[in-house]
Design a protein around this motif. Structure first.
Motif, mmCIF file in Angstrom:
data_model
loop_
_atom_site.group_PDB
_atom_site.id
_atom_site.type_symbol
_atom_site.label_atom_id
_atom_site.label_comp_id
_atom_site.label_asym_id
_atom_site.label_seq_id
_atom_site.Cartn_x
_atom_site.Cartn_y
_atom_site.Cartn_z
ATOM 1 N N LEU A 60 56.550 18.844 32.073
ATOM 2 C CA LEU A 60 56.520 19.904 33.074
ATOM 3 C C LEU A 60 55.151 19.944 33.746
ATOM 4 O O LEU A 60 54.123 20.018 33.074
ATOM 5 C CB LEU A 60 56.807 21.261 32.423
ATOM 6 C CG LEU A 60 58.118 21.410 31.651
ATOM 7 C CD1 LEU A 60 58.197 22.800 31.033
ATOM 8 C CD2 LEU A 60 59.317 21.156 32.555
ATOM 9 N N LEU A 109 61.009 29.177 32.677
ATOM 10 C CA LEU A 109 60.274 28.711 33.832
ATOM 11 C C LEU A 109 60.382 29.708 34.985
ATOM 12 O O LEU A 109 61.297 30.534 35.026
ATOM 13 C CB LEU A 109 60.789 27.344 34.284
ATOM 14 C CG LEU A 109 60.851 26.243 33.213
ATOM 15 C CD1 LEU A 109 61.196 24.901 33.862
ATOM 16 C CD2 LEU A 109 59.547 26.142 32.434
ATOM 17 N N SER A 166 56.524 21.244 40.064
ATOM 18 C CA SER A 166 56.731 22.642 40.457
ATOM 19 C C SER A 166 57.461 23.415 39.362
ATOM 20 O O SER A 166 58.358 24.218 39.634
ATOM 21 C CB SER A 166 57.520 22.722 41.776
ATOM 22 O OG SER A 166 56.838 22.049 42.813
ATOM 23 N N SER A 167 57.073 23.174 38.131
ATOM 24 C CA SER A 167 57.729 23.802 36.979
ATOM 25 C C SER A 167 56.695 24.557 36.154
ATOM 26 O O SER A 167 56.023 23.983 35.296
ATOM 27 C CB SER A 167 58.422 22.742 36.114
ATOM 28 O OG SER A 167 59.442 22.097 36.839
ATOM 29 N N LYS A 168 56.578 25.844 36.450
ATOM 30 C CA LYS A 168 55.590 26.679 35.774
ATOM 31 C C LYS A 168 56.236 27.456 34.633
ATOM 32 O O LYS A 168 57.234 28.147 34.816
ATOM 33 C CB LYS A 168 54.957 27.647 36.771
ATOM 34 C CG LYS A 168 53.866 28.505 36.167
ATOM 35 C CD LYS A 168 53.249 29.423 37.211
ATOM 36 C CE LYS A 168 52.145 30.277 36.604
ATOM 37 N NZ LYS A 168 51.539 31.180 37.605
ATOM 38 N N THR A 178 64.886 28.555 35.107
ATOM 39 C CA THR A 178 65.368 27.573 34.133
ATOM 40 C C THR A 178 64.933 27.965 32.723
ATOM 41 O O THR A 178 63.808 28.437 32.514
ATOM 42 C CB THR A 178 64.817 26.167 34.456
ATOM 43 O OG1 THR A 178 65.218 25.812 35.771
ATOM 44 C CG2 THR A 178 65.321 25.134 33.464
ATOM 45 N N ARG A 214 58.893 16.730 35.714
ATOM 46 C CA ARG A 214 59.495 17.772 36.547
ATOM 47 C C ARG A 214 58.365 18.565 37.198
ATOM 48 O O ARG A 214 57.644 19.309 36.535
ATOM 49 C CB ARG A 214 60.378 18.680 35.700
ATOM 50 C CG ARG A 214 60.974 19.830 36.478
ATOM 51 C CD ARG A 214 61.984 20.590 35.661
ATOM 52 N NE ARG A 214 62.378 21.813 36.349
ATOM 53 C CZ ARG A 214 63.499 22.471 36.124
ATOM 54 N NH1 ARG A 214 64.352 22.023 35.239
ATOM 55 N NH2 ARG A 214 63.768 23.583 36.783
ATOM 56 N N ASP A 229 61.324 29.338 37.951
ATOM 57 C CA ASP A 229 62.522 29.212 38.790
ATOM 58 C C ASP A 229 63.788 29.675 38.084
ATOM 59 O O ASP A 229 64.889 29.525 38.600
ATOM 60 C CB ASP A 229 62.688 27.767 39.275
ATOM 61 C CG ASP A 229 62.941 26.783 38.132
ATOM 62 O OD1 ASP A 229 63.014 27.214 36.959
ATOM 63 O OD2 ASP A 229 63.070 25.575 38.414
ATOM 64 N N SER A 288 53.144 22.100 36.794
ATOM 65 C CA SER A 288 53.265 23.272 37.665
ATOM 66 C C SER A 288 52.989 22.953 39.134
ATOM 67 O O SER A 288 53.501 23.639 40.024
ATOM 68 C CB SER A 288 52.321 24.382 37.191
ATOM 69 O OG SER A 288 50.979 23.936 37.223
#
Length: 281
Positions: free
Chosen positions: A40, A146, A128-130, A150, A126, A148, A42
């Protein structure tokens, strides 16, 4: 091993937070062993912090172990020495550190990260996965929530923390505040500039087009590793990160590749992480 969905959750064996040197090295090490991981990041793309760093022989052994050492060697010069000017001492000095007979090169961080990323299967990283929160209440699994929406459920969560480079921050402050002229950034250790009295300066060739030049601010007081990191000519921060990744992947591989029921696997993972900590300590 692969990911799968259970309701609204995505289940992954290993989730790595942050696509930096250590994170990508660990992911590639696991991939070489046949273990899938999800990395991941971000930001929207690979985060390049710093231009280059000196890669010593321990780093090359780690890169060889994951199969990318030779491709990176072809891109970067073998160094015979590095020149460092220490201007913060009472008597400023210029010294040359010989690397003759050793496999030491100045590697561009972008080349390293891009090479690591290209060797990973599509979808491993992945962007843009904060991660906004983590739930570790369930015995054998962790849930990562996450931004978004998720939800990731994983057996192993590895979080590589990005520490802001305090030294570079203070250098930027000094350069901006004093509006240094080009002459003040000269490598002359006898300069009368007040800025020149608080730096280690050095340079090293990377390839046909790039030279890595570094300036390290020396604070008056120091407390903890964050305030006295190793200078670029030593560069064991990045090198050790690659070693960390290889050793961690090997330890986890021993735990995840053995057959067994869930309780046994969880116990093996705990033992593997403790083994990793003991080895690297």
């Amino acid at each position: 091993m692969s990911s799968y969905s259970v309701g609204m959750e995505i289940v992954e064996d290993v989730v790595i937070v942050r696509a930096g040197v250590a994170g990508l090295t660990t992911s590639l090490g696991l991939h070489r062993l046949g273990i899938r991981s999800l990395v991941l990041e971000s930001s929207e793309r690979l985060r390049i912090t710093g231009f280059a760093f000196t890669t010593w022989e321990n780093a090359w052994k780690a890169l060889d172990a994951i199969g990318i050492g030779e491709s990176l060697r072809r891109q970067h010069y073998l160094m015979s020495s590095i020149v460092v000017a220490s201007t913060f001492l009472e008597k400023p000095t210029v010294s040359e550190m010989s690397f003759k007979g050793h496999d030491i090169r100045c590697v561009q961080r972008r080349s390293l990260l891009e090479t690591l990323a290209k060797e990973l299967p599509i979808g491993t990283i992945r962007f843009s996965s904060k991660v906004v929160s983590i739930d570790e209440s369930e015995d054998h699994f962790k849930r990562l929530y996450l931004a978004d929406g998720t939800i990731l459920k994983t057996k192993v969560k590895i979080h590589f923390i990005l520490f802001y480079n305090f030294i570079n921050y203070r250098v930027d402050q000094q350069l901006e505040a004093m509006r240094i002229s080009k002459a003040a950034m000269d490598l002359n250790p006898n300069s009368d500039s007040s800025l020149a009295k608080v730096f280690d300066q050095g340079f090293a060739p990377c390839d046909d087009e790039n030279v890595y030049w570094f300036l390290t601010w020396t604070p008056a007081t120091k407390a903890g590793d964050a305030l006295h990191p190793m200078t670029p000519e030593i560069s064991q921060g990045g090198c050790s990160a690659m070693e960390d990744g290889v050793v961690l992947a090997r330890c986890l591989g021993e735990a995840l590749l053995k057959p067994g029921v869930e309780d046994e696997e969880y116990e093996r993972i705990e033992i593997a992480l403790k083994k990793y900590g003991q080895e690297r300590k």
